[in-house]
Design an enzyme around this catalytic site. Sequence first.
Site, short mmCIF file in Angstrom:
data_model
loop_
_atom_site.label_atom_id
_atom_site.label_comp_id
_atom_site.label_asym_id
_atom_site.label_seq_id
_atom_site.Cartn_x
_atom_site.Cartn_y
_atom_site.Cartn_z
N HIS A 69 0.73 -1.34 -0.13
CA HIS A 69 -0.14 -0.03 0.01
C HIS A 69 0.77 1.24 -0.07
CE1 HIS A 69 -4.05 -1.79 1.37
NE2 HIS A 69 -4.07 -1.60 0.11
N ARG A 76 -12.59 -10.37 -17.75
CA ARG A 76 -12.16 -11.89 -17.48
C ARG A 76 -13.14 -12.55 -16.44
NH1 ARG A 76 -6.04 -12.94 -15.53
NH2 ARG A 76 -6.99 -12.03 -13.56
N ASN A 130 2.26 -13.14 -17.04
CA ASN A 130 2.84 -13.56 -15.87
C ASN A 130 2.74 -15.01 -15.49
OD1 ASN A 130 2.59 -11.06 -15.33
ND2 ASN A 130 1.05 -10.87 -13.81
N ASP A 131 1.99 -15.84 -15.92
CA ASP A 131 1.58 -17.09 -15.97
C ASP A 131 2.32 -17.89 -16.99
OD1 ASP A 131 0.43 -17.92 -13.51
OD2 ASP A 131 -1.61 -17.93 -14.37
N CYS A 186 -2.28 -8.64 -21.62
CA CYS A 186 -2.72 -7.91 -20.21
C CYS A 186 -1.74 -8.30 -19.09
CB CYS A 186 -4.25 -8.49 -19.92
SG CYS A 186 -4.59 -10.25 -19.81
N ARG A 189 -10.41 -7.59 -13.93
CA ARG A 189 -9.83 -8.95 -12.90
C ARG A 189 -11.07 -8.85 -11.99
NH1 ARG A 189 -4.88 -6.02 -12.54
NH2 ARG A 189 -3.12 -6.94 -13.43
N ARG A 236 6.79 -18.50 -9.91
CA ARG A 236 7.12 -16.68 -9.82
C ARG A 236 7.05 -16.27 -8.29
NH1 ARG A 236 1.69 -14.00 -10.68
NH2 ARG A 236 0.15 -15.57 -11.37
N GLU A 284 -1.95 -18.44 -21.87
CA GLU A 284 -0.98 -18.41 -20.57
C GLU A 284 -0.31 -19.78 -20.38
OE1 GLU A 284 -3.53 -17.13 -17.23
OE2 GLU A 284 -5.25 -17.89 -17.97
#
Length: 563
Positions: free
Chosen positions: A186, A329, A451-452, A499, A293, A462, A428
């Site tokens: 944060h 998604r 990412n995946d 994305c 998301r 990861r 992915e």
Amino acid sequence: MALIKKGIAASGGIAIGKAFLYEKQKIEINQDEIKDTEIPKEIKKIDDALASYGDELKTMEIDTEVQRQITEAHLNMLDDPFLIDSIHEKIKDKMNAEKALDETIQSMVQMMSALDDPYLKERATDYRDIGERLLYKIKGIEVSDLSSVGPNTIVVSEELTPSDTSTMNKDHVIGFLMDRGGKTAHVSIIAQTLGIPCLIAMKDITSEIKNGDTVIIDTENGDCYIHPEEDLLEDYKKRQQKLIEEEKHLEQIKNKKAITKDGKKIEVATNIGNIKDLEYGLECGADSVGLFRTEFLYMDSDHFPTEEEQLKVYQEAVELLGDRGLIIRTLDIGGDKALSYFEFPHEDNPFLGWRAIRICFDKPEIFKTQLRAILRASAFGKIRILLPMIISVEEIKRAKAIIDECKKELKEEKIDFDEEIEIGIMVETPASVLMAEELIQHCDYFSIGTNDLTQYFLAVDRGNQEIAELYNTYHPAVLRAIKTTIDASHKAGKWTGMCGGFAGETKATKLLLGLGLDEFSAPGASVAKIKDIILNSDQKEAKAYAEKLIAMESAEEIQENLE
């Protein structure tokens, strides 16, 4: 000679100022066991501390939307029955209030830290923050703050929390340096929102800097200079001015269409998890939303959101966008994304397990509730559906059959929706790359989740810090997988977006443009810079550049040759 210390950039920019070492009072936890007669008194200590801190949060002066969201999140944590009941139960077992609070908070911190999702992992800091504030209340300790620091202050700390920044003088604080911290914490988000340069994970910066030291923060290279020489100071003052001019330039071009010098139009979209993200993305110049998301609607709730609850959010989003597109998604939970109200089975390899579309197929009532809400919202603007974790043609057909069921129901109920709504899939996994030519025949577009994709292609977890250096999207195998995917969609006359986090990495923009990417969906902060690079690029030149790079043998060689 200046001492140079390295860190990870959590918020961009250059800062030149005087160090202020922000040290918190160490808290010694009382280990004494209590008597039965003392239990009510200890429970009251906790309840009074919770109420007092809650009142502080409710009356706190809030300057930004991010701060409002964080304050609400902390208030929700304070009201969490699981947290309160856990502390009460420990006290009833004759543990004093301090120890009961500390052990409960440590348990929550460990649980959140064990998650792989970076966003959720960083919530551990919020629990530490709350625990610290409550302990101060119980022990009657006066909290130090950053309200009285002087102009051009660079705050140096082991780790800052949202509470630490809530009272700081925002006109005087110009930089953060931290021993610990994460990019999605944060405080990092607050720094980004306020435009405060911030370096994290510096390990021992608090022991290297003294109060009043002159310090330079350079986030581009992750450098911190302590006691810089005069010529270095002058050089960085010029760089600062150049950055200010660049920001003005990006502000001027952020709402332009991203068209290359040879006429190729590229969509530059943003990723969102809620309406506030959308408002920020539009403010940054996003052409559309390339990824909503929706899992955050579920994770921020204490129950599966109803059709009406979801419709309200999707409709608000699409109406805010006007004639700009919204890609939603479908539910992508499992792996590292848990729900407090839904029990997942234990899995040795959750990233390879029961997650995303697999859960939706096994729980069709949950899937259909979401699909009906998305379809109903499509009557109000341009919505596309995006299916995660697809590995076969059979899965697309199965998902489309369920979508058709929902369409049939809505027709019978005489409820409007876009009958031609487009359906795409996340690419992915290695399976979806190798089957790309077959898969694209059954959907309207691809969206690459880097990412995946990187994790699966390189067989690198990861979230595992022991092998973090192996996780690299610039690996030739990953880049060639991206090209294979894009080529398959173009061969079928369709398009591919991205994305994943790689889309927002501006060092890769020209490379991705050269690989043929049609749409970039990135955090709002990257949108204008991506547009600027595209506006100043020639697509044919970028293609030759990309072909040269992906023919190289290693990620290191590719990164060294990036322009």
